[in-house]
Scaffold this motif. Structure first.
Motif, mmCIF file in Angstrom:
data_model
loop_
_atom_site.group_PDB
_atom_site.id
_atom_site.type_symbol
_atom_site.label_atom_id
_atom_site.label_comp_id
_atom_site.label_asym_id
_atom_site.label_seq_id
_atom_site.Cartn_x
_atom_site.Cartn_y
_atom_site.Cartn_z
ATOM 1 N N ILE A 18 32.471 44.820 23.742
ATOM 2 C CA ILE A 18 31.880 43.561 24.205
ATOM 3 C C ILE A 18 32.929 42.457 24.221
ATOM 4 O O ILE A 18 32.998 41.648 25.162
ATOM 5 C CB ILE A 18 30.680 43.181 23.319
ATOM 6 C CG1 ILE A 18 29.547 44.193 23.525
ATOM 7 C CG2 ILE A 18 30.197 41.762 23.633
ATOM 8 C CD1 ILE A 18 28.392 44.024 22.593
ATOM 9 N N ASP A 19 33.759 42.413 23.185
ATOM 10 C CA ASP A 19 34.820 41.417 23.147
ATOM 11 C C ASP A 19 35.754 41.569 24.346
ATOM 12 O O ASP A 19 36.171 40.582 24.968
ATOM 13 C CB ASP A 19 35.601 41.550 21.837
ATOM 14 C CG ASP A 19 36.718 40.522 21.715
ATOM 15 O OD1 ASP A 19 36.439 39.324 21.849
ATOM 16 O OD2 ASP A 19 37.867 40.924 21.483
ATOM 17 N N ALA A 20 36.062 42.816 24.690
ATOM 18 C CA ALA A 20 36.936 43.066 25.845
ATOM 19 C C ALA A 20 36.277 42.595 27.135
ATOM 20 O O ALA A 20 36.938 42.006 28.009
ATOM 21 C CB ALA A 20 37.270 44.552 25.931
ATOM 22 N N ARG A 21 34.962 42.825 27.288
ATOM 23 C CA ARG A 21 34.254 42.384 28.484
ATOM 24 C C ARG A 21 34.231 40.855 28.570
ATOM 25 O O ARG A 21 34.430 40.280 29.653
ATOM 26 C CB ARG A 21 32.817 42.929 28.461
ATOM 27 C CG ARG A 21 31.898 42.394 29.559
ATOM 28 C CD ARG A 21 32.402 42.720 30.943
ATOM 29 N NE ARG A 21 31.446 42.267 31.973
ATOM 30 C CZ ARG A 21 31.778 41.973 33.215
ATOM 31 N NH1 ARG A 21 33.037 42.089 33.609
ATOM 32 N NH2 ARG A 21 30.869 41.579 34.079
ATOM 33 N N ALA A 22 34.029 40.199 27.427
ATOM 34 C CA ALA A 22 34.024 38.739 27.414
ATOM 35 C C ALA A 22 35.396 38.191 27.819
ATOM 36 O O ALA A 22 35.490 37.236 28.601
ATOM 37 C CB ALA A 22 33.635 38.235 26.029
ATOM 38 N N LYS A 23 36.449 38.801 27.305
ATOM 39 C CA LYS A 23 37.793 38.347 27.644
ATOM 40 C C LYS A 23 38.122 38.625 29.108
ATOM 41 O O LYS A 23 38.845 37.855 29.757
ATOM 42 C CB LYS A 23 38.808 39.014 26.713
ATOM 43 C CG LYS A 23 38.746 38.465 25.284
ATOM 44 C CD LYS A 23 39.647 39.211 24.328
ATOM 45 C CE LYS A 23 39.576 38.596 22.925
ATOM 46 N NZ LYS A 23 40.336 39.372 21.914
ATOM 47 N N GLU A 24 37.599 39.718 29.640
ATOM 48 C CA GLU A 24 37.800 40.038 31.049
ATOM 49 C C GLU A 24 37.152 38.970 31.936
ATOM 50 O O GLU A 24 37.757 38.506 32.920
ATOM 51 C CB GLU A 24 37.174 41.409 31.328
ATOM 52 C CG GLU A 24 37.240 41.882 32.762
ATOM 53 C CD GLU A 24 36.513 43.206 32.935
ATOM 54 O OE1 GLU A 24 35.559 43.248 33.732
ATOM 55 O OE2 GLU A 24 36.887 44.175 32.253
ATOM 56 N N LEU A 25 35.933 38.544 31.579
ATOM 57 C CA LEU A 25 35.249 37.499 32.335
ATOM 58 C C LEU A 25 35.999 36.173 32.231
ATOM 59 O O LEU A 25 36.129 35.434 33.208
ATOM 60 C CB LEU A 25 33.818 37.337 31.833
ATOM 61 C CG LEU A 25 32.840 38.458 32.211
ATOM 62 C CD1 LEU A 25 31.536 38.314 31.440
ATOM 63 C CD2 LEU A 25 32.581 38.454 33.708
ATOM 64 N N LYS A 26 36.496 35.869 31.023
ATOM 65 C CA LYS A 26 37.263 34.636 30.836
ATOM 66 C C LYS A 26 38.512 34.641 31.705
ATOM 67 O O LYS A 26 38.870 33.631 32.321
ATOM 68 C CB LYS A 26 37.647 34.470 29.359
ATOM 69 C CG LYS A 26 36.647 33.689 28.536
ATOM 70 C CD LYS A 26 37.243 33.305 27.191
ATOM 71 C CE LYS A 26 36.343 32.316 26.470
ATOM 72 N NZ LYS A 26 36.919 31.873 25.178
ATOM 73 N N ALA A 27 39.184 35.777 31.736
ATOM 74 C CA ALA A 27 40.406 35.883 32.540
ATOM 75 C C ALA A 27 40.120 35.687 34.025
ATOM 76 O O ALA A 27 40.992 35.250 34.782
ATOM 77 C CB ALA A 27 41.070 37.243 32.305
ATOM 78 N N ALA A 28 38.883 35.991 34.426
ATOM 79 C CA ALA A 28 38.491 35.813 35.823
ATOM 80 C C ALA A 28 38.018 34.391 36.104
ATOM 81 O O ALA A 28 37.565 34.096 37.215
ATOM 82 C CB ALA A 28 37.390 36.807 36.175
ATOM 83 N N GLY A 29 38.109 33.515 35.106
ATOM 84 C CA GLY A 29 37.760 32.123 35.303
ATOM 85 C C GLY A 29 36.358 31.742 34.875
ATOM 86 O O GLY A 29 35.938 30.599 35.059
#
Length: 395
Positions: A18-29
């Motif tokens: 879940i942390d990885a998914r959250a960071k992926e979304l953050k990286a996408a803006g």
């Protein structure tokens, strides 16, 4: 492609996923508020960083003994004497790549095929999987809000079988923030000792207590010390998650076995991080207290906000940096245009519809709950509460 039964049976860490998914979304803006990870948002204290730089400049970049440098093991022994009233020799301490690695080594050292390890639920997600990797069988004993999410001696006795080998105790607890009292730990340890169990005590959050006190089971009675494998590290108290320094303190035969296992698996941990950990344990402790005070205020903010939400029930945690509310009152409803049939679906709704990352209680062995970390800024917590309130309007 053939994979071992061990590899096929293991589940990935839900919190890391879940942390990885959250960071992926953050990286996408995306404006994601990540309340999923158990990671302090404070910088590592300056004197710790300076010690690491000094180690690099001094060329301290070679292999070290597998169990850790003597200087660090002495610092750990001194820490246990100072904070816990415990005496450990250097060769009773094994430094590992974080508390998780120390736990893994412990289960590998004490579990044979079919041995049972008693784990109270809610539990940290990795305990059962580590036991399975070591060939053991996790025996889950559910606890609930009626006992403050604490294992009772009666429940422990009911879980015992001839194959019981160990008991896991985590205080302060991840995910609930539960802190056991001295008497409660003594009562549990008495049952465990009578049954001949090892007690694996996860004490990573010992410095993050807001009500009550931290008590090490090993310090309660001499006979307990000989049955305890104490796990700790610098990640949580000193904001050093990425440095990967944890340790086990245990009776000499167990410590030697764990060191031998580690010597074949990873050898020593990072040499520079070991020097940094020495500075953390022996240097000024005022930043630890300052971080704890800030966490307390964040806890109160989050608990008060969650308690106002319909369908949410929350206990005030006494330690760690998590709140573990029941969301059973929300399940089965239409939320954000989607049906939240269970806590996993609700966590997905919160991430996709409100951009709030949390961990479903199913990952911790107790469906119907969510774990929210308050190891983030107050402004983020306030915004998360506003988003939750808007999302739940009319749910």
């Amino acid at each position: 492609m053939h994979l071992s039964a061990r590899a096929r049976g293991i589940q990935p860490s839900v919190t890391i996923t879940i942390d990885a998914r959250a960071k992926e979304l953050k990286a996408a803006g995306e404006q994601v508020i990540n309340l999923s990870a158990g990671e302090p948002d404070f910088p590592t204290p300056r004197h710790v960083r300076e010690a690491a730089k000094a180690a690099i400049d001094a060329g301290f970049t070679r292999y070290t003994p597998a169990a850790g440098i003597a200087e660090l093991r002495r610092a750990i022994a001194q820490k246990h004497r100072r904070d816990n009233g415990l005496e450990y020799a250097e060769d009773e301490i094994v430094v590992s790549a974080g508390g998780k690695h120390a736990l893994f080594n412990a289960f590998m050292a004490i579990c044979d095929s079919g041995d049972q390890v008693i784990i109270p639920a809610p539990y940290w997600v990795s305990y059962p999987e580590m036991v399975r990797l070591a060939g053991g069988e996790p025996v889950i004993v559910e606890t609930g809000p009626e006992t403050g999410f604490k294992l009772t001696p009666e429940a422990l006795r009911r879980a015992l079988t001839p194959r019981s080998r160990a008991l896991v105790l985590n205080s302060p607890s991840n995910p609930t923030g539960t802190v056991y009292t001295r008497q409660e730990l003594d009562d549990l340890a008495a049952v465990a000792a009578e049954a001949g169990l090892w007690m694996v005590t996860d004490e990573l959050y010992e410095h993050l207590i807001y009500e009550g006190e931290h008590v090490s089971v090993a310090a309660l009675r001499p006979e307990y010390r000989e049955r305890v494998i104490l796990i700790n590290g610098v990640s949580k108290a000193y904001a050093m998650t990425g440095w990967r320094i944890g340790w086990a303190a245990a009776p000499r035969p167990v410590a030697r076995a764990m060191a031998a296992i580690q010597s074949q698996a990873t050898s020593s941990v990072n040499s520079i991080a070991q020097k940094a950990a020495v500075a953390a344990l022996t240097g000024p402790q005022d930043e630890v207290a300052a971080m704890r005070d800030e966490y307390r205020q964040r806890r109160d903010l989050l608990v008060e906000g969650l308690s106002r939400l319909p369908g949410v029930e929350v206990l005030r945690p006494a330690g760690a940096f998590y709140v573990y509310p029941s969301v059973r009152g929300l399940l089965g409803r239409e939320i954000g245009g989607r049906r939240a049939g269970d806590d996993v679906a609700l966590a997905e709704v919160l991430l996709e519809a409100a951009r709030i990352a949390v961990v479903p209680g199913t990952a911790f062995g107790t469906p119907g709950y969510l774990r929210l970390s308050y190891a983030t800024s107050r402004s983020d917590l306030e915004e998360a509460l506003r988003r939750l309130e808007r999302l739940l309007e009319g749910a």
